[in-house]
Design an enzyme around this catalytic site. Structure first.
Site, PDB file in Angstrom:
ATOM      1  N   HIS A 146       0.834  -1.208   0.000  1.00 44.56           N
ATOM      2  CA  HIS A 146       0.000   0.000   0.000  1.00 44.56           C
ATOM      3  C   HIS A 146       0.870   1.260   0.000  1.00 44.56           C
ATOM      4  O   HIS A 146       0.609   2.206  -0.752  1.00 44.56           O
ATOM      5  CB  HIS A 146      -0.919   0.012   1.215  1.00 44.56           C
ATOM      6  CG  HIS A 146      -2.138  -0.842   1.075  1.00 44.56           C
ATOM      7  ND1 HIS A 146      -2.084  -2.218   1.154  1.00 44.56           N
ATOM      8  CD2 HIS A 146      -3.444  -0.526   0.852  1.00 44.56           C
ATOM      9  CE1 HIS A 146      -3.306  -2.711   0.999  1.00 44.56           C
ATOM     10  NE2 HIS A 146      -4.145  -1.704   0.810  1.00 44.56           N
ATOM     11  N   HIS A 197       0.847  -3.573   9.300  1.00 44.75           N
ATOM     12  CA  HIS A 197       2.278  -3.536   8.997  1.00 44.75           C
ATOM     13  C   HIS A 197       3.064  -2.984  10.172  1.00 44.75           C
ATOM     14  O   HIS A 197       2.527  -2.231  10.997  1.00 44.75           O
ATOM     15  CB  HIS A 197       2.559  -2.676   7.760  1.00 44.75           C
ATOM     16  CG  HIS A 197       2.163  -3.324   6.478  1.00 44.75           C
ATOM     17  ND1 HIS A 197       2.876  -4.364   5.910  1.00 44.75           N
ATOM     18  CD2 HIS A 197       1.117  -3.077   5.642  1.00 44.75           C
ATOM     19  CE1 HIS A 197       2.294  -4.726   4.774  1.00 44.75           C
ATOM     20  NE2 HIS A 197       1.218  -3.966   4.598  1.00 44.75           N
TER      21      HIS A 197
END
Length: 406
Positions: A146, A197
Site C-alpha cells: 500500500h 504492517h
C-alpha cells in the site's frame, strides 16, 4: 514482417536466463535465509511501538485509514482506471495502469521472496473492514505494498497534473508536493495503526516506491512511445506478460499475492493491446476531455452508464470461455491441472495435491520442460478475464461513445 529490436530480444532472454539460474541455484531460499530472520526480528521489536500508536484507537480513525487503504486496492483500480480513459485522459490511464502493474509485481515478488510475517495478532489489533483488507491480511508483510503503490501513484499523478496545466509556479509545485507527501504519510501511518504492517514494512515500501518512481519518471515517455508506435508491441507484451507469470518466487506458504500479480499483469496487457490498436481513434492527445464543451459531465455520466455494464459482461463472458478453453488446451498438451475455486468439477486425486491447491508456481515449475504436479488453471482464467476487462475499456466500449446522445 516487423523487425525485432535488440532490446526486445535481450529483455526476453534476460528474464528466461533469470528464471533458469534462479531455479538451478535455488536463489529464492538463499535470499530468504538472509533477509527473513532480520525482518522478523524487526517486526517483533517494533510491537511495543505499534501498540502505542493503537492506543489512540477511535472509530473515526478506523474508518479514515480503512478508506485510504481502499484507494490503492485492486477493486479501486478496476473501477477507476477505465474512467480516466473515458474522460479523455488516456495518457494518464496508460501510465497509471502500467505503473501500478509494475508496483504490484515488484512488491509482491519481494513479499513472497522474503516471506516475513505481519505484526502478531494478538497483541496487535488488526482492523480489516473490507473483504479486500481481509485478503490482504493473508499476504506477507515486507514491504508494505500500500505504501509502495501510494508513493508511485502520488508521484505519477503530480507529474501529470503539473505537465497538464503547464505549471511554472514554484508555490503551486510546493503545494502539490506537500499534498502528495501528506497522502503518503497518512497511508504509511494508517497501515501501522490498522495493525497491518510494522514500521520496517512501511519504510521498505517507501524506499522501494521512491526507487521505482524515480526510474519510471525517467523511462515512461519511452514506454509510452513504444506502445503507441513501436514494432511487435502485441507479441512482445504477450511474451513479457507470460514470462512475468513464470518469473515469480514460491513463498514459504501460499498467499493471495500471486493472484493479484496475475490480475494486474493481465490488465496491463489488455490496456497495451487495446490502446495500440485504437490510439488514433479514441486515445490521441486531441480527444475531448471532461468539463469541456465537447465532453460535458452529463455525457460523461452516460459513458459510464453504458461502459461499466459492458465491461462486466465482457469479463464474465471471458471468464466462462476461459473455464472451458483452458482445461481443454492443458489436457491436449498433457498438462495436469487443478482449480482452486473457478472449476469445482476438477477434483484433486491425491491428499497431497488437495493440501497444495493454492501453491503458487516456482521459477521453473510452470515451464513445460519442468512441469509441476498440477497447474492451477485459475491463474490463466484470472489473467484472461482481466486482460479482456481492460481491453474492453479502451477498445470495445469507446466504439459506442459516438452513438451516445448529447
Amino acid at each position: 514482417m516487423e523487425s525485432v529490436h535488440g532490446w526486445q530480444v535481450i529483455s526476453v532472454f534476460g528474464i528466461l536466463f533469470w528464471i533458469l539460474m534462479s531455479s538451478f541455484l535455488n536463489l529464492t531460499q538463499k535470499i530468504r535465509c538472509i533477509t527473513q530472520p532480520w525482518v522478523t526480528r524487526q517486526v517483533i521489536n517494533e510491537t511495543p511501538f505499534i501498540l502505542r500508536i493503537q492506543g489512540a484507537q477511535h472509530g473515526f480513525l478506523d474508518a479514515l485509514f480503512s478508506t485510504l487503504s481502499w484507494v490503492v486496492s485492486v477493486p479501486f483500480y478496476t473501477a477507476c482506471l477505465p474512467l480516466l480513459f473515458w474522460s479523455g485522459h488516456g495518457k494518464l490511464g496508460r501510465q497509471l495502469t502500467l505503473l501500478m502493474a509494475l508496483c504490484n509485481y515488484i512488491g509482491n515478488v519481494i513479499k513472497d521472496l522474503v516471506s516475513a510475517p505481519r505484526p502478531s495478532c494478538p497483541p496487535i489489533r488488526k482492523v480489516t473492514a473490507t473483504k479486500d483488507e481481509k485478503e490482504s491480511a493473508l499476504e506477507y508483510g515486507f514491504p508494505s505494498s500500500h505504501t509502495l503503490s501510494t508513493v508511485c501513484l502520488s508521484g505519477c499523478l503530480l507529474q501529470y497534473v503539473l505537465d497538464y496545466i503547464d505549471c511554472g509556479d514554484d508555490s503551486l509545485i510546493l503545494i502539490g508536493v506537500a499534498i502528495a507527501c501528506l497522502f503518503v504519510g497518512l497511508m504509511g501511518f494508517g497501515r501501522i495503526y490498522l495493525g497491518m504492517h510494522s514500521p520496517i514494512d512501511v519504510i521498505g515500501g517507501l524506499v522501494i516506491g521512491l526507487v521505482i518512481l524515480r526510474i519510471w519518471l525517467m523511462v515512461h515517455h519511452h514506454v509510452d512511445q513504444f506502445i503507441l508506435s513501436g514494432q511487435n508491441v502485441t507479441s512482445y507484451w504477450v511474451t513479457l506478460s507470460l514470462l512475468l507469470l513464470f518469473a515469480y518466487p514460491t513463498p514459504e506458504f501460499p498467499t493471495p499475492s500471486f493472484e493479484y500479480h496475475a490480475a494486474f499483469t493481465g490488465a496491463a496487457l489488455g490496456i497495451v493491446i487495446g490502446v495500440q490498436q485504437t490510439y488514433l481513434q479514441f486515445h490521441h492527445e486531441n480527444v475531448p476531455r471532461l468539463f469541456t464543451p465537447q465532453l460535458s459531465l452529463g455525457l460523461y455520466m452516460r459513458r459510464m452508464a453504458v461502459g461499466v455494464p459492458i465491461m462486466l459482461i465482457v469479463k464474465l463472458c471471458i471468464k466462462n470461455l476461459s473455464k472451458w478453453v483452458l482445461p481443454v488446451v492443458c489436457n491436449t498438451l498433457g498438462i495436469p491441472i487443478r482449480s482452486s475455486s473457478y472449476i469445482p468439477a476438477i477434483t484433486v486425486k491425491t491428499a497431497d495435491e488437495k493440501n497444495d491447491t493454492k501453491t503458487q508456481p516456482g521459477y521453473l515449475s510452470m515451464i513445460l520442460l519442468f512441469p509441476p504436479d498440477s497447474f492451477d488453471v485459475d491463474t490463466g482464467i484470472r489473467f484472461c478475464q482481466y486482460a479482456g476487462l481492460s481491453w474492453s475499456a479502451v477498445s470495445l466500449v469507446p466504439c459506442l461513445f459516438p452513438h451516445l446522445w448529447r
